[in-house]
Design a protein around this motif. Structure first.
Motif, PDB file in Angstrom:
ATOM      1  N   LEU A  64       0.802  -1.188  -0.118  1.00  0.00           N
ATOM      2  CA  LEU A  64      -0.113   0.115  -0.076  1.00  0.00           C
ATOM      3  C   LEU A  64       0.908   1.189   0.161  1.00  0.00           C
ATOM      4  CD1 LEU A  64      -2.733   1.269   0.299  1.00  0.00           C
ATOM      5  CD2 LEU A  64      -2.437   1.090   2.734  1.00  0.00           C
ATOM      6  N   GLY A  65       2.052   1.344   0.702  1.00  0.00           N
ATOM      7  CA  GLY A  65       2.782   2.502   0.797  1.00  0.00           C
ATOM      8  C   GLY A  65       3.570   2.794  -0.478  1.00  0.00           C
ATOM      9  N   TYR A 101       2.703  17.259  13.872  1.00  0.00           N
ATOM     10  CA  TYR A 101       2.892  18.283  12.802  1.00  0.00           C
ATOM     11  C   TYR A 101       4.134  17.940  11.979  1.00  0.00           C
ATOM     12  CZ  TYR A 101       3.001  23.100  10.957  1.00  0.00           C
ATOM     13  OH  TYR A 101       2.823  24.159  10.352  1.00  0.00           O
ATOM     14  N   THR A 102       4.050  18.490  10.775  1.00  0.00           N
ATOM     15  CA  THR A 102       5.447  18.422   9.887  1.00  0.00           C
ATOM     16  C   THR A 102       5.404  19.426   9.017  1.00  0.00           C
ATOM     17  OG1 THR A 102       4.329  17.218   8.117  1.00  0.00           O
ATOM     18  CG2 THR A 102       5.194  15.652   9.791  1.00  0.00           C
ATOM     19  N   GLU A 103       6.478  19.899   8.650  1.00  0.00           N
ATOM     20  CA  GLU A 103       7.028  20.724   7.357  1.00  0.00           C
ATOM     21  C   GLU A 103       7.293  20.118   6.303  1.00  0.00           C
ATOM     22  OE1 GLU A 103       9.020  24.031   9.130  1.00  0.00           O
ATOM     23  OE2 GLU A 103       7.236  24.496  10.538  1.00  0.00           O
ATOM     24  N   PRO A 104       6.905  20.105   5.084  1.00  0.00           N
ATOM     25  CA  PRO A 104       5.537  20.821   4.839  1.00  0.00           C
ATOM     26  C   PRO A 104       4.303  19.794   5.265  1.00  0.00           C
ATOM     27  CG  PRO A 104       6.133  19.801   2.673  1.00  0.00           C
ATOM     28  CD  PRO A 104       7.524  19.485   3.807  1.00  0.00           C
ATOM     29  N   LEU A 105       3.374  20.462   5.317  1.00  0.00           N
ATOM     30  CA  LEU A 105       1.919  19.251   5.787  1.00  0.00           C
ATOM     31  C   LEU A 105       1.597  18.235   4.823  1.00  0.00           C
ATOM     32  CD1 LEU A 105      -0.345  22.433   7.177  1.00  0.00           C
ATOM     33  CD2 LEU A 105       0.792  20.452   8.463  1.00  0.00           C
ATOM     34  N   GLY A 106       1.016  17.596   5.178  1.00  0.00           N
ATOM     35  CA  GLY A 106       0.551  16.640   4.077  1.00  0.00           C
ATOM     36  C   GLY A 106       1.321  15.316   4.109  1.00  0.00           C
ATOM     37  N   ARG A 107       2.092  14.916   5.146  1.00  0.00           N
ATOM     38  CA  ARG A 107       3.307  14.097   5.151  1.00  0.00           C
ATOM     39  C   ARG A 107       2.805  13.056   6.001  1.00  0.00           C
ATOM     40  NH1 ARG A 107       7.833  15.296   2.173  1.00  0.00           N
ATOM     41  NH2 ARG A 107       7.060  17.031   0.697  1.00  0.00           N
ATOM     42  N   VAL A 108       1.840  13.166   6.755  1.00  0.00           N
ATOM     43  CA  VAL A 108       1.154  12.095   8.101  1.00  0.00           C
ATOM     44  C   VAL A 108       0.100  11.376   7.287  1.00  0.00           C
ATOM     45  CG1 VAL A 108       0.247  12.058  10.342  1.00  0.00           C
ATOM     46  CG2 VAL A 108       2.436  13.120   9.933  1.00  0.00           C
ATOM     47  N   LEU A 109      -0.053   9.995   7.405  1.00  0.00           N
ATOM     48  CA  LEU A 109      -1.188   9.354   7.230  1.00  0.00           C
ATOM     49  C   LEU A 109      -1.481   8.530   8.150  1.00  0.00           C
ATOM     50  CD1 LEU A 109      -3.011   8.295   4.846  1.00  0.00           C
ATOM     51  CD2 LEU A 109      -1.168   6.636   4.144  1.00  0.00           C
ATOM     52  N   GLY A 110      -2.738   8.330   8.657  1.00  0.00           N
ATOM     53  CA  GLY A 110      -3.200   7.212   9.529  1.00  0.00           C
ATOM     54  C   GLY A 110      -3.857   6.100   9.033  1.00  0.00           C
ATOM     55  N   LEU A 111      -3.479   5.018   9.316  1.00  0.00           N
ATOM     56  CA  LEU A 111      -4.047   3.470   8.957  1.00  0.00           C
ATOM     57  C   LEU A 111      -4.898   3.063  10.161  1.00  0.00           C
ATOM     58  CD1 LEU A 111      -1.275   3.947   7.298  1.00  0.00           C
ATOM     59  CD2 LEU A 111      -1.553   1.646   6.555  1.00  0.00           C
ATOM     60  N   GLY A 180      -3.745  13.430   6.969  1.00  0.00           N
ATOM     61  CA  GLY A 180      -3.293  14.086   8.432  1.00  0.00           C
ATOM     62  C   GLY A 180      -4.137  15.374   8.697  1.00  0.00           C
ATOM     63  N   GLU A 181      -4.597  16.015   7.675  1.00  0.00           N
ATOM     64  CA  GLU A 181      -5.335  17.217   7.994  1.00  0.00           C
ATOM     65  C   GLU A 181      -7.023  16.988   7.684  1.00  0.00           C
ATOM     66  OE1 GLU A 181      -2.271  18.314   5.383  1.00  0.00           O
ATOM     67  OE2 GLU A 181      -1.595  17.340   7.324  1.00  0.00           O
ATOM     68  N   VAL A 182      -7.257  15.921   7.667  1.00  0.00           N
ATOM     69  CA  VAL A 182      -8.915  15.921   7.733  1.00  0.00           C
ATOM     70  C   VAL A 182      -9.487  15.688   8.906  1.00  0.00           C
ATOM     71  CG1 VAL A 182      -8.863  13.246   7.553  1.00  0.00           C
ATOM     72  CG2 VAL A 182     -10.840  14.331   6.175  1.00  0.00           C
ATOM     73  N   VAL A 183     -10.562  16.538   8.910  1.00  0.00           N
ATOM     74  CA  VAL A 183     -11.159  16.480  10.293  1.00  0.00           C
ATOM     75  C   VAL A 183     -12.089  15.392  10.527  1.00  0.00           C
ATOM     76  CG1 VAL A 183     -12.871  17.819  11.790  1.00  0.00           C
ATOM     77  CG2 VAL A 183     -11.419  19.200  10.113  1.00  0.00           C
ATOM     78  N   HIS A 184     -12.060  14.727  11.795  1.00  0.00           N
ATOM     79  CA  HIS A 184     -12.864  13.623  12.041  1.00  0.00           C
ATOM     80  C   HIS A 184     -13.184  13.485  13.572  1.00  0.00           C
ATOM     81  CE1 HIS A 184      -8.494  12.297  12.350  1.00  0.00           C
ATOM     82  NE2 HIS A 184      -8.856  11.335  12.945  1.00  0.00           N
ATOM     83  N   ARG A 185     -13.970  12.676  13.867  1.00  0.00           N
ATOM     84  CA  ARG A 185     -14.385  12.504  15.105  1.00  0.00           C
ATOM     85  C   ARG A 185     -15.151  10.978  15.460  1.00  0.00           C
ATOM     86  NH1 ARG A 185     -20.179  16.170  15.012  1.00  0.00           N
ATOM     87  NH2 ARG A 185     -21.338  13.933  14.366  1.00  0.00           N
ATOM     88  N   SER A 186     -15.097  10.795  16.577  1.00  0.00           N
ATOM     89  CA  SER A 186     -15.995   9.757  16.942  1.00  0.00           C
ATOM     90  C   SER A 186     -17.061   9.852  18.073  1.00  0.00           C
ATOM     91  CB  SER A 186     -15.243   8.416  16.956  1.00  0.00           C
ATOM     92  OG  SER A 186     -14.395   8.219  18.261  1.00  0.00           O
ATOM     93  N   TYR A 198      -7.138  -1.210  15.757  1.00  0.00           N
ATOM     94  CA  TYR A 198      -5.665  -1.216  15.720  1.00  0.00           C
ATOM     95  C   TYR A 198      -5.295   0.111  14.819  1.00  0.00           C
ATOM     96  CZ  TYR A 198      -0.569  -1.546  15.039  1.00  0.00           C
ATOM     97  OH  TYR A 198       0.798  -1.187  15.026  1.00  0.00           O
ATOM     98  N   THR A 199      -4.562   1.136  14.941  1.00  0.00           N
ATOM     99  CA  THR A 199      -4.215   2.346  14.275  1.00  0.00           C
ATOM    100  C   THR A 199      -2.974   2.656  14.409  1.00  0.00           C
ATOM    101  OG1 THR A 199      -4.954   4.549  13.621  1.00  0.00           O
ATOM    102  CG2 THR A 199      -5.012   3.984  15.843  1.00  0.00           C
ATOM    103  N   PHE A 200      -2.205   3.219  13.319  1.00  0.00           N
ATOM    104  CA  PHE A 200      -0.653   3.630  13.598  1.00  0.00           C
ATOM    105  C   PHE A 200      -0.790   4.794  12.348  1.00  0.00           C
ATOM    106  CE2 PHE A 200      -0.887  -0.091  10.622  1.00  0.00           C
ATOM    107  CZ  PHE A 200      -0.048   0.223   9.578  1.00  0.00           C
ATOM    108  N   HIS A 201       0.414   5.567  12.539  1.00  0.00           N
ATOM    109  CA  HIS A 201       0.681   6.625  11.714  1.00  0.00           C
ATOM    110  C   HIS A 201       1.887   6.612  10.922  1.00  0.00           C
ATOM    111  CE1 HIS A 201      -2.583   8.510  14.146  1.00  0.00           C
ATOM    112  NE2 HIS A 201      -2.844   9.326  13.060  1.00  0.00           N
ATOM    113  N   LEU A 202       2.029   6.688   9.559  1.00  0.00           N
ATOM    114  CA  LEU A 202       3.197   6.890   9.023  1.00  0.00           C
ATOM    115  C   LEU A 202       3.250   8.098   8.687  1.00  0.00           C
ATOM    116  CD1 LEU A 202       2.416   4.062   6.098  1.00  0.00           C
ATOM    117  CD2 LEU A 202       3.518   3.913   8.441  1.00  0.00           C
ATOM    118  N   MET A 203       4.788   8.609   8.708  1.00  0.00           N
ATOM    119  CA  MET A 203       5.138   9.963   7.867  1.00  0.00           C
ATOM    120  C   MET A 203       6.201   9.681   6.753  1.00  0.00           C
ATOM    121  SD  MET A 203       7.524  12.952   9.534  1.00  0.00           S
ATOM    122  CE  MET A 203       9.129  11.832   9.871  1.00  0.00           C
TER     123      MET A 203
END
Length: 229
Positions: A64-65, A101-111, A180-186, A198-203
């Motif tokens: 997937l990556g 938070y990263t610079e630039p933005l858009g580099r974090v992804l949650g699975l 990484g920038e999408v607004v979400h909730r539960s 199970y959730t983890f984040h990639l950069m």
């Protein structure tokens, strides 16, 4: 607040346990069975638990990556979230980049992998479509040493209307990718069914700066490991 203690702040390279609110009485005794009191386990399951390490670095996740054109993806954190029946707490609207938070933005992804069916009744995720294009208005950063709490927020959260969100129920075994920038909730789980995930984040580490102000930092004991082991 979970992020108000040093136990949380130093959990990035460890496996630690975090409880739901309201599960203890004034004497510190459990009001619910112990096995039903845990909110989550984090934040280094991917590094130290053999099962979750295998899952995180599985051939399917690596494939997937590559399909997403991630050149140097690293794993920054992982969590097992229980969303206990009847008491699984609400997660208010947020962006993951507020905390990662990263610079630039858009580099974090949650699975986000559903280990049980996630329904509207037991607290599935809700998203605001298109909200990943609006930048980040709030950041959680480390407070100066000796401060209480040990993290603080910069900026302010934007107000959101319930009508902006759409639910995303998903069956057991399903995967949700979270920008990484999408607004979400539960919402609070008031049902009789748990909602384990199970959730983890990639950069994407290539040409990316991980903010030194983030609560989560790589350590000599656990640098952020490459996804492509």
């Amino acid at each position: 607040m979970q992020g108000s203690t040093d136990y949380f702040l130093t959990s990035g390279d460890k496996i630690r346990f975090f409880f739901e609110r309201g599960v203890f009485d004034k004497k510190g005794e459990f009001l619910v069975p112990k096995e039903k009191s845990i909110n989550k386990i984090g934040h280094a399951l991917h590094a130290y638990d053999p099962i979750f390490k295998q899952m995180t670095h599985s051939s399917k996740v690596q494939e997937l990556g590559r399909k997403l054109s991630l050149e140097k993806p690293v794993v920054v954190q992982s969590m097992y979230i229980f969303k206990q029946p009847g008491i699984g707490g609400e997660v208010t609207p947020h962006q993951d980049a507020t905390f990662l938070y990263t610079e630039p933005l858009g580099r974090v992804l949650g699975l986000w992998i559903a280990l049980e069916d996630a329904t509207q009744e037991n607290g599935c995720l809700w998203f605001i479509p298109g909200s990943h294009t609006g930048g980040v208005t709030r950041r959680m950063v480390r407070a100066p040493p000796g401060s209480t709490p040990c993290v603080q927020f910069l900026g302010s959260e934007q107000p959101y209307e319930d009508s902006q969100f759409i639910p995303v129920p998903i069956s057991k075994g399903g995967l949700i990718l979270i920008h990484g920038e999408v607004v979400h909730r539960s919402e609070l789980n008031s049902s009789n069914s748990s909602r384990h995930v199970y959730t983890f984040h990639l950069m994407e580490a290539k040409d990316t700066i991980w903010s030194r102000e983030n609560w989560l930092q790589p350590t000599p004991e656990l640098p952020f490991p490459s996804l492509y082991l």
